[in-house]
Enzyme design. Structure first.
Site, PDB file in Angstrom:
ATOM      1  N   HIS A 103       0.836  -1.198   0.000  1.00  0.00           N
ATOM      2  CA  HIS A 103       0.000   0.000   0.000  1.00  0.00           C
ATOM      3  C   HIS A 103       0.873   1.252   0.000  1.00  0.00           C
ATOM      4  CE1 HIS A 103      -2.733  -3.112   1.499  1.00  0.00           C
ATOM      5  NE2 HIS A 103      -3.680  -2.381   0.934  1.00  0.00           N
ATOM      6  N   TYR A 117       5.572   4.167   0.373  1.00  0.00           N
ATOM      7  CA  TYR A 117       5.204   2.915  -0.271  1.00  0.00           C
ATOM      8  C   TYR A 117       5.609   1.804   0.686  1.00  0.00           C
ATOM      9  CZ  TYR A 117       4.301   5.307  -4.671  1.00  0.00           C
ATOM     10  OH  TYR A 117       3.779   6.123  -5.647  1.00  0.00           O
ATOM     11  N   CYS A 118       4.628   1.193   1.322  1.00  0.00           N
ATOM     12  CA  CYS A 118       4.840   0.133   2.312  1.00  0.00           C
ATOM     13  C   CYS A 118       4.644  -1.193   1.571  1.00  0.00           C
ATOM     14  CB  CYS A 118       3.829   0.307   3.438  1.00  0.00           C
ATOM     15  SG  CYS A 118       4.007  -0.866   4.763  1.00  0.00           S
ATOM     16  N   ILE A 119       5.742  -1.891   1.311  1.00  0.00           N
ATOM     17  CA  ILE A 119       5.743  -3.016   0.380  1.00  0.00           C
ATOM     18  C   ILE A 119       6.118  -4.322   1.082  1.00  0.00           C
ATOM     19  CG2 ILE A 119       6.716  -3.848  -1.804  1.00  0.00           C
ATOM     20  CD1 ILE A 119       5.073  -1.222  -2.070  1.00  0.00           C
TER      21      ILE A 119
END
Length: 145
Positions: A103, A117-119
């Site tokens: 997200h 950007y949390c990946i």
């Protein structure tokens, strides 16, 4: 991405990689491969191999997942509204393989655009700088020069 090639790659994924990329799962925070990676290199989509993020844009957001201020190429990520789990979020998927990545949130470093950007690590493969040429990503060496 060609469907037969995608299906071949999907069969090579681990259970967690498949769950994250194909079923929009989430791996556990602080218990994943890249949340604290400090090596220089690029992160590519575990399914398609397309370059997505650079370690130059990675930072410690304290959330337990790899966090980036931006993708290498915005055309390689697609954003979708995500209303699951009683929240309003923006899902990030890879453009080529349609892999769920994680997200994006508007709480990143303001001096770098304000995005986080949390990946999921399970959606990524890391290519260290010294392996870029060997792995066919020589065009990305310039990012680190």
């Amino acid at each position: 991405m060609d469907e037969s090639k995608k299906n071949e790659r999907l069969q090579q994924l681990t259970d967690i990689q498949y769950n994250v990329t194909q079923k929009a799962g989430t791996e556990r925070p602080f218990q994943n491969e890249f949340y604290d990676n400090v090596a220089k290199g690029i992160y590519v989509d575990i399914v398609s191999g397309k370059p997505l993020f650079s370690s130059n844009d990675q930072y410690d957001a304290g959330c337990g997942w790899p966090s980036f201020t931006k993708p290498i190429d915005e055309a390689e990520v697609i954003e979708h509204r995500d209303l699951t789990h009683g929240m309003i979020r923006t899902e990030v998927k890879s453009a080529d393989a349609d892999s769920h990545l994680g997200h994006v949130f508007p709480d990143g470093p303001q001096d770098k655009g304000g995005l986080r950007y949390c990946i999921n690590s399970a959606a990524l493969r890391f290519i260290p700088v010294d392996k870029l040429e060997e792995e066919g990503y020589q065009a990305y060496k310039k990012i680190f020069e």
